[in-house]
Each structure stands twice: as structure tokens, then as C-alpha cells.
Write an enzyme that holds these catalytic residues in place. Structure first.
Site, short mmCIF file in Angstrom:
data_model
loop_
_atom_site.label_atom_id
_atom_site.label_comp_id
_atom_site.label_asym_id
_atom_site.label_seq_id
_atom_site.Cartn_x
_atom_site.Cartn_y
_atom_site.Cartn_z
N ASP A 161 -3.46 4.10 -13.60
CA ASP A 161 -3.56 3.73 -12.20
C ASP A 161 -5.01 3.69 -11.76
OD1 ASP A 161 -2.45 2.93 -9.86
OD2 ASP A 161 -1.49 4.83 -9.37
N HIS A 199 -7.69 2.56 -8.22
CA HIS A 199 -7.83 2.09 -6.84
C HIS A 199 -9.30 1.81 -6.57
CE1 HIS A 199 -3.94 4.19 -6.76
NE2 HIS A 199 -3.61 3.21 -5.92
N GLN A 211 0.90 6.39 -15.33
CA GLN A 211 0.33 5.07 -15.07
C GLN A 211 -1.16 5.04 -15.39
OE1 GLN A 211 1.47 4.87 -10.86
NE2 GLN A 211 2.68 3.06 -11.34
N LYS A 221 -0.59 -9.77 -3.24
CA LYS A 221 -0.81 -9.20 -4.57
C LYS A 221 -0.70 -10.29 -5.64
CE LYS A 221 4.09 -7.94 -5.01
NZ LYS A 221 5.06 -6.86 -5.30
N HIS A 246 -5.04 -1.71 -5.00
CA HIS A 246 -4.23 -0.98 -5.97
C HIS A 246 -4.20 -1.84 -7.24
CE1 HIS A 246 -2.14 1.43 -2.68
NE2 HIS A 246 -2.63 0.39 -2.00
N ARG A 292 9.97 9.71 -10.40
CA ARG A 292 10.84 9.01 -9.47
C ARG A 292 12.29 9.27 -9.89
NH1 ARG A 292 7.50 3.22 -9.03
NH2 ARG A 292 5.55 4.17 -8.30
N CYS A 302 -1.66 6.74 -5.21
CA CYS A 302 -2.59 6.20 -4.23
C CYS A 302 -3.02 7.19 -3.13
CB CYS A 302 -2.05 4.91 -3.61
SG CYS A 302 -0.40 4.44 -4.06
#
Length: 639
Positions: free
Chosen positions: A386, A388, A384, A468, A514, A366, A337
Site C-alpha cells: 500500500d 499514499h 497490501q 481512479k 491511494h 476484513r 490510508c
């Protein structure tokens, strides 16, 4: 007189204080026998109590039996105590620690001088059965905290004493006894051990005291318990099926990937596994293009000052991999992000430009504990899908509606149609005005209603920066996998200075959504492998067709067929080995290849192909161009 109001609206009057068991008996002998506990009060104030609980004033009461979800949890919690009872009977020197319920069962942690063996596990389970048959009464008593500490220290149960010492000194604690065994617990529990009939111990694993690797290691005994024999057997059958589908086992057998000690928690993808990855990634890349996302790519290593601005450095530091260069500290990104905001910040954005949708197959790292790693489902390095979305407050609703509809289509293409929806709302500690939170929460709920999706509300489970939706898949074995999410964020754009120019030429921070559909691609591919037991749909299969010759006389023709299939975009393997055709078919069937093209003299002379499909289906002889159409249609249909 004391008035007890029951769930059906009826009332029962008693001359004085009455126990839950006595109320159940007044209703009927059958209910008295079935009663496991009671639920007193209404709504959020309702609480579970033992059948021995005395009601001293007018109250609402529901009798809890094994038919209630709470009843099953009570059975499992009580069975955990029965496990500890059995261990103490067989191994008096063992110390008991904690024994909570978990999904589908329970566990209990023990401190003992040597590891428990499979033979020990069998003996413990047998002893549990013997103790249950005694049908000993389970009794509750309350002690002042310090008295309870003294009691357990006197028993040599130092772990229990340490737990109690962490409780405020002015509080009382409840103890439960059955036969010769007493344990610390808040309850409730079944009225007697005879209620515990259908259980099984599953395995022993290591666990650190209080979950801290710096503490001593304990032995965790896992078990399961159910209300009926059939339920227990069905669960064990599901476990057997899950073991057959284990993505780690299938990953080896199908030569898809491996995990190596040289890079713990990171995946080594083999050619066939990478073909599956590419099929998934290219599909999602098309989803990006078709739905207004611009694909971007952020750096892997970012200066720690960015993570300090976002708050991750203070809250997430221990889970980040870090490095240093020229006296500057950097971190491998644990999420994408912040990088997307830095991209958004390049150049001036107008309200006319919004919404801006960025998508990235972002590789993140991670530092997960080694004990939590699990095949490709839980790793340290992952990618991911991912995305946004930067939008105005007024655009939140439409973006959420569009995203939920898109997610449903994507999941259906991968073979998942059973989706569980949960909306997590504002926590007590949050940022942003109630007006904005109202708008965001209503937008999330409206987006689900617009797609005819039933949902539950998790009150207070939202992040401090916004609410969320969590999207959870239900697989072929009924297991739940939380993959997709969309989160409304009022905070990070402001922290990193993201702005757009409004209609009135003012500067305003955009709202950041997100969103992810698959989540971690590694984990999602693991889920796919287990969902399909390795027999992936044609469009995802690493090898979609295998060409097999019966004798060397068809070798050249087999090469021509394989080459034609490859040029048609079909992932094809050519097998010209000098082996019996039945052996070759069987070997590739174990590799779960969707189509087998068998070529003999007749097929060669006719310029045709004999086709078999996975599952021993004979599709007959057909022209090569027809086979190409069959496979291409199966791919297009996502079959």
C-alpha cells in the site's frame, strides 16, 4: 411508410409496422436465419429487443447475430432458461428462482427437496439437448404485475411471485414461454430453442435466496454456453489447464502454504512459501526505495472514532473485526490510508515538502463471508503493498505518469506485459468542484497517454471522493486479474485534518493519491503460482538449486558446493539421501526446482559441477564459479 436505417447507412422502407425478423428477412435469407435479436436506437438510448419486436415508427436498427458480443450473452441467458425448462421437466416439484448470465456462462438457482447429484446434472444436460432439438418457439407476452403474481402463485412458483411482488404495482412485467415452460424475464431471448447448441453444465453449489445467509439455501447449477463447438471445447480445455494450475492444489504439492479451520481465511505460510513471499516483498521494498517512497508502519488496532471520522464505521462496520478494552471500542484495520494521514499530520509540512510518498506492507483484516473465501486469493487477513502520495493539485499529473510507468516495469518483471487500463470518472453523487474533478480525470488519462497505454472510460464509476485508474492483468490462460490502482482523493485528508503551508503561508489540504501495484500480496502470489503453473522464475523460486550426490563418496563435496551456493545468495537444498540419482532428480523436478547440480566422482575430482535446468535441459559440466554466475544472472534478469 416506416423507414429503417441500418448500420451501413442504407435504409429500407416498409408500408407499416414491421418486426425485426421481417427486416432481417428483407435483407437476406442468411441473415434471417442467423438473427438472434435486434438493437434499436442509437448511442446510449439503444436497446436490445427480440426478433419478434414490432417497430412502429422510423428507427435505427442493427441485427444481432452470434458474431456480436451481445449475441453470445443472449445465447447464454436463453440457455439458462433452457436449463430451468429441463429441471421442471425432470423434477416438477422444483421451484425456479433466478438465472442470470455470468462471465463465460450462466447459472440458475433452484429450490428442491434434496441435493442434485452428478447423475441428475447429466440427466438435466441431456434433457436440455432434447428440448433444444425440438426448436420450440420462444414467445414473449406482457402482464400487469398483480396478474403475473397470481399466475406464478398458481404454478406453485412462490419465489418468482416474491420477485414480482417487489416490482412497483403500476408496472407491467414480461414473461417468456418455450413449450410447456414460462419464466419471468425482461429479455431479449433467442427466437427458438434450436439456436442453443453448444452448452455444458459444470457444477452444483449452494446459494442463499437473495444472497442473504438468513434465508433458505438453494441449489445453484452453473453452466456455460458458446456460439460454436470449437469455442466450447477451447473453454473446457482452458478449465482443465486452470485446474492443473490451481494455486490451492500447487500450494499443497509444492509445500508452500495451507489454510486451517482454526483460522479460516488466514494463511499459514510454510518455509518454501514464505521464501516466495520474501522474494516478492523485498523486491517491492527496493521499488519503494528507488522511487522516493518512505516506508512506514501503522498499528493493527485503531480506536473506532478514527473510522467514524473517515466514514468507514457507518459504511463498512459489518466487514470489520472489532474488539473492546477498558470501555473503548477498537477495530482491526481494514485498510491503511487513515494511519498514513495520522503519520503525515505529525509536524508542519510545507509545499516544498510535497509530494510526500509513504509506503507500507500493511496487514489488513476484513470479515469476508466464509462462502467467498478462496485459497489465498480471497482471505480475511492480507497484506497490501500500500502507498499514499500527498501532493498538490498541480502535482497530480506527474505523480500519475510516474506511477503508471513504474507499475508497467514491475508487472513486466513478474512476467505480465498484457495490461488492461480503465479510468473510472465522476459519479453523480460526489464531493469537490467540477474544476478539481476535471483536473484529476485529465491527469489520470494523460498519465496513460504518456505511457502509450490504451484505455477505456467507465463513466460514473469513480468513488465519491475522486476518480481512479484500475490496472488489470491478463494471465497465460487469458483470465483477468484487477490488481493495481491509483485513486485521487479530495476527501479523507480534509476529514482527518491533513494540511500543508502554501507559498502564501495559507493552510491547505493536500490531495491524497491511494496507490497499489500488487494489491494483496497473498492474492498476487496466488496469481503468480497459477501464471507459471508452479514453475516460478528463478528469482522467485523458493528453492533455486538442489545439490545431489550420486553416492556417499561425493557427500562432503556436495556439502561444499551447497555451502558455496548459499553464501552466494542462492536458495539451495542439499539432498544426500541414499536413493538412486534418477529418483532424486525426478522428485525435485516435480517440485519445479530450476537447477539440479549432480555430483559424481568425475565432478568431484575435477572440482566441477554437472548442471541440469528445469525442463530437462542439460547445461553440461562447468566450474562452480561459472554456475554461480549463471544463476545470479538469471535472477538479475528476472528470467
Amino acid at each position: 411508410m416506416i423507414s429503417i436505417q441500418l448500420p451501413d447507412g442504407s435504409k429500407r422502407e416498409f408500408p407499416g409496422p414491421v418486426t425485426v425478423a421481417e427486416v432481417a428477412a428483407s435483407i437476406g435469407a442468411g441473415l434471417a436465419k442467423a438473427a438472434l435479436a435486434g438493437r434499436v436506437g442509437q448511442g446510449a438510448a439503444a436497446r436490445l429487443v427480440d426478433t419478434s419486436h414490432r417497430i412502429e415508427a422510423d428507427e435505427h436498427l442493427a441485427i444481432v447475430t452470434e458474431k456480436d458480443e451481445a449475441g453470445l450473452d443472449i445465447i447464454r441467458h436463453s440457455t439458462a432458461h433452457l436449463l430451468a425448462y429441463a429441471v421442471k421437466e425432470l423434477f416438477p416439484e422444483a421451484q425456479v428462482t433466478i438465472g442470470p448470465t455470468i462471465e463465460d456462462g450462466f447459472y440458475y438457482d433452484f429450490a428442491y427437496k434434496r441435493p442434485f447429484t452428478p447423475e441428475d446434472l447429466a440427466a438435466i444436460e441431456k434433457k436440455m439437448g432434447e428440448l433444444a432439438k425440438k426448436d420450440e418457439k420462444v414467445e414473449r407476452r406482457v402482464l400487469p404485475r398483480d396478474d403475473a403474481v397470481t399466475y406464478f402463485k398458481g404454478l406453485g412458483e412462490h419465489y418468482k411471485a416474491e420477485i414480482i411482488e417487489s416490482i412497483p404495482a403500476d408496472q407491467d412485467v414480461s414473461l417468456y414461454s418455450e413449450g410447456a415452460f414460462t419464466d419471468l424475464c425482461r429479455g431479449p431471448h433467442v427466437p427458438s430453442t434450436g439456436k442453443l447448441k453448444h452448452f455444458k453444465l459444470m457444477k452444483v453449489a449452494g446459494a442463499y435466496w437473495r444472497g442473504d445467509h438468513r434465508n433458505e439455501q438453494l441449489q445453484r447449477v452453473y453452466g456455460t454456453a458458446w456460439t460454436t463447438k470449437d469455442d466450447l471445447q477451447q473453454y473446457l480445455t482452458r478449465l482443465e489447464e486452470a485446474e492443473k494450475r490451481d494455486h490451492r492444489k500447487l500450494g499443497r504439492e509444492l509445500d508452500l502454504f495451507h489454510i486451517d479451520d482454526h483460522a479460516p481465511g488466514v494463511v499459514f505460510w510454510h518455509p518454501k512459501g514464505w521464501a516466495v513471499w520474501q522474494a516478492v516483498e523485498q523486491y517491492m521494498r527496493q521499488v519503494y526505495r528507488d522511487n522516493g517512497y518512505q516506508e512506514v508502519k501503522g498499528p493493527q488496532i485503531i480506536d473506532k472514532t478514527l473510522w467514524e471520522k473517515t466514514g468507514h464505521w457507518d459504511k463498512y462496520r459489518e466487514n470489520m473485526f472489532t474488539t473492546e478494552s477498558e470501555k473503548r471500542d477498537y477495530a482491526l484495520k481494514p485498510m491503511n490510508c487513515p494511519g498514513h494521514i495520522l503519520i503525515f499530520n505529525q509536524g508542519i509540512k510545507s509545499y516544498r515538502d510535497l509530494p510526500v510518498r509513504f509506503g507500507e506492507f500493511g496487514q489488513c483484516h476484513r470479515n469476508e463471508p466464509s462462502g467467498g473465501l478462496h485459497g489465498i486469493m480471497r482471505v480475511r487477513g492480507f497484506t497490501q503493498d500500500d502507498g499514499h502520495v500527498f501532493c498538490t493539485e498541480d502535482q497530480i499529473l506527474q505523480e500519475c505518469v510516474d506511477f503508471t510507468a513504474l507499475l508497467q516495469k514491475v508487472y513486466a518483471d513478474f512476467g505480465f506485459t498484457d495490461i488492461i487500463y480503465k479510468v473510472a470518472t465522476r459519479p453523480e453523487k460526489r464531493i469537490g468542484s467540477d474544476e478539481v474533478w476535471d483536473k484529476a480525470e485529465q491527469a489520470l488519462m494523460a498519465s496513460l497517454r504518456a505511457t502509450n497505454s490504451d484505455f477505456t472510460i467507465a463513466v460514473g464509476d469513480g468513488a465519491f471522493y475522486g476518480p481512479k485508474i484500475e490496472y488489470t492483468l491478463k494471465d497465460a490462460l487469458g483470465r483477468h486479474w484487477q490488481c493495481g490502482t491509483i485513486q485521487v482523493d479530495f476527501s479523507m485528508p480534509e476529514r482527518l485534518g491533513a494540511e500543508y503551508v502554501t507559498e502564501t503561508s495559507d493552510r491547505k489540504h493536500p490531495v491524497m493519491l491511494h496507490r497499489a501495484i500488487l494489491g494483496s500480496l497473498e492474492r498476487f502470489i496466488g496469481i503468480l503460482i497459477e501464471q507459471h503453473a508452479g514453475a516460478l522464475p528463478v528469482w522467485l523460486a523458493p528453492v533455486q538449486a538442489v545439490v545431489l550426490n550420486i553416492t556417499d563418496a561425493q557427500a562432503d563435496y556436495a556439502r561444499e558446493v551447497a555451502d558455496a551456493l548459499q553464501k552466494a545468495g542462492i536458495r539451495t537444498k542439499l539432498d544426500l539421501r541414499n536413493e538412486k540419482i534418477t529418483y532424486k532428480i525426478r522428485e525435485h523436478a516435480l517440485q519445479k526446482v530450476p537447477y539440479f547440480i549432480v555430483l559424481g566422482d568425475k565432478e568431484k575430482e575435477a572440482g566441477a559441477v554437472a548442471v541440469r535446468a528445469r525442463g530437462n535441459q542439460d547445461l553440461g559440466v562447468m566450474p562452480l564459479n561459472q554456475l554461480v554466475e549463471v544463476i545470479q544472472q538469471a535472477v538479475a534478469d528476472k528470467r
